[in-house]
Design an enzyme around this catalytic site. Sequence first.
Site, PDB file in Angstrom:
ATOM      1  N   LYS A  14    -100.506  18.409  59.263  1.00  0.00           N
ATOM      2  CA  LYS A  14     -99.249  18.092  59.940  1.00  0.00           C
ATOM      3  C   LYS A  14     -99.573  17.875  61.418  1.00  0.00           C
ATOM      4  O   LYS A  14    -100.395  18.599  61.991  1.00  0.00           O
ATOM      5  CB  LYS A  14     -98.277  19.269  59.757  1.00  0.00           C
ATOM      6  CG  LYS A  14     -96.894  19.047  60.353  1.00  0.00           C
ATOM      7  CD  LYS A  14     -95.964  20.229  60.017  1.00  0.00           C
ATOM      8  CE  LYS A  14     -94.556  20.011  60.552  1.00  0.00           C
ATOM      9  NZ  LYS A  14     -93.636  21.128  60.195  1.00  0.00           N
ATOM     10  N   SER A  19     -89.226  19.833  58.122  1.00  0.00           N
ATOM     11  CA  SER A  19     -89.879  18.891  58.993  1.00  0.00           C
ATOM     12  C   SER A  19     -91.253  18.447  58.512  1.00  0.00           C
ATOM     13  O   SER A  19     -91.775  17.441  59.011  1.00  0.00           O
ATOM     14  CB  SER A  19     -90.016  19.500  60.391  1.00  0.00           C
ATOM     15  OG  SER A  19     -90.856  20.643  60.363  1.00  0.00           O
ATOM     16  N   SER A  39     -89.289  24.508  56.688  1.00  0.00           N
ATOM     17  CA  SER A  39     -89.988  23.216  56.738  1.00  0.00           C
ATOM     18  C   SER A  39     -91.213  23.054  55.861  1.00  0.00           C
ATOM     19  O   SER A  39     -91.735  21.949  55.744  1.00  0.00           O
ATOM     20  CB  SER A  39     -90.372  22.884  58.174  1.00  0.00           C
ATOM     21  OG  SER A  39     -89.242  22.411  58.858  1.00  0.00           O
TER      22      SER A  39
END
Length: 489
Positions: free
Chosen positions: A80, A155, A179
Site C-alpha cells: 500500500k 482505504s 481499511s
Amino acid sequence: MSELINSSLRDLSRALAAKRVSAVELATLFLDRIEKLNPALNAFITTDREKTLAQAQSADATLKIGTGATALTGIPLAHKDIFCTRGWRTSCGSKMLENFVSPYDAHVVEKLAAAGMVTLGKLNMDEFAMGSSNETSHFGPVRNPWDVSRVPGGSSGGSAAAIAARLSPAATGTDTGGSIRQPAALCGLTGLKPTYGVVSRYGMIAFASSLDQAGPMAKSAEDCALLLSAMAGFDARDSTSLERAGEDYGRDLEKPLTGLRIGLPREFFDAGMDADVRAAVEAALAEYRKLGATTVDVELPNSGLSVPAYYVIAPAEASSNLSRFDGVRYGYRAPQYDDLAEMYSRSRAQGFGAEVKRRILIGTYVLSHGYYDAYYLKAQKIRRLIAADFVAAFRECDVIMGPTSPSVAFAFGAKSADPVQMYLSDIYTISTNLAGLPGMSLPCGSGSNSMPVGLQIIGNWFDEARMLNVAHKYQQVTDWHTRMPEGVK
Ligand code: GLN
C-alpha cells in the site's frame, strides 16, 4: 505456470524450493499481468520492472545457496502506498506526496524484504487512508475486479483489487477504522488487522496514530499467518510497538474447533445489514456449528457510538499528524506565494483533497479551546466504554463474529456525495480499532450480483493465532477464498 496466479503462498514456496519456478519467473508472471490488467483497474500507482527483477534475482541467489532463505523468499507482494519504500515513490494517494521518493523503508517493508519477498510496486489507496471506496485518491479510483462499475472498498482498495485480480499473491494494508477488513470483504479476500502495537508503525504515514495498524491481505488465512509472522515484532522506533517475543501465527491453524464459543453481538445483527449479507453470514455460522462450534448471544451496548466517537478522535489525530505537510521540508509546494504564511496555506490548499481538508477542519474544531471537553474528551470516554463492552463480551465467548460490511461493493458515486453514508460503511469494523482489538475478514459467500460477502472475526487482545485457526478451518471446508473474478482468469 499460469496456475501459479491462484496458488497459496505455501505452494509458491514449494515451487520455488523445488526449482519448478524461479523468483525472476514468478515476478515476471505478475509484472506481465499488471501491465495487461492494471490499466482497467488502477490498483497500482507505481511499478518499476528493473527494481523488482533486481530483488527477484537476489532472492534467486539466496534460494540457490539455501541458507538464509525463509518460506517467503522469492514470493512477490505489493505495498500500500502509505508505506515508505526506499527509492520508490511513496504518495499516500495524495497530490501532496505525488513526487516524494522515500529515503528509507518502513519497518514492515524492511521485515518483508529481509524475509526475501519481492516488491511488485506500490498500491493505490484513498488519500491519506481516508475513505471507504478508494474514490478519494489523487490518482483516480480503483475498480473492483468482480465488477468494474463498483468500488473495491477503501482505504486499502488498491491492495484488495490487486490480489482479487491476481496481480499480486499478497499485499500490505493498513486499518484505522476498517481499511483492511472492508476492502477484503468487498473483493473476496482474507485480511487481518492485528492487535494495536503488534506491528510497528515506523515509516507508515500517520493518519490517526492511536488507531493505525498495518496488517496482511491475501487470499487465505494460512497466507495471512505466514505474512503476519514476518511483519510483527518489537521495533524501538515506534513508541507504541509492544515488547513481545515474535510468534508463529500459524501454529494453531489445524486445531479442531470443537467447543469454540462464537459470540454474536445483538447490535451487529440488527436492521442495518442488507439481506444478502445476512444470508451469507448466517450460512457461515451454520458451517461453524457443523465444525463443532457453538454460538452465544452477546451484547456490545455502546457499539452504536463507535462511528461518532471515531469521527472525533480520528480527525483530531489527523489534524495534528498532517500539520507536517507544510511545503517546507518535503511534499508539494505551491508555485506562487507572497510570504511564508501564504506559502503554507496555498501549499496545503492545493496539495490536499476535499476529504482530507474536511477531516483537518473537523479535527481542529474538536481540539479547539472550548470544544475539547465537549467533543474530544467525551469521545475518549466513549472509547473506554466500547473497550469495556468487549471485555465483558469475551467472558462469554472466544471469538466474536458478524458481518464486515453492511452491504456488498457499491457503485461509484453511490456514497461519495454524502460523507455520513460513506462513514457508515465501517459501522461493524470501527469499534475494534477503538478498543485496539484484532479483527479479520474472510470471504463467506456471494451476495447480490454475485459480489463477495465478508465474515468478520473479532478476537481478544493478542488472539491472532486463534482467529487465523478459526478462519483456516472454515476455508478447509469452503472454497470462497479460491474463487476468482471471471474477467481476470
Ligand atoms: N473508512 C474509514 C475512514 O475513512 C477508515 C479508514 C481506514 O481504516 N484507514 O476513516
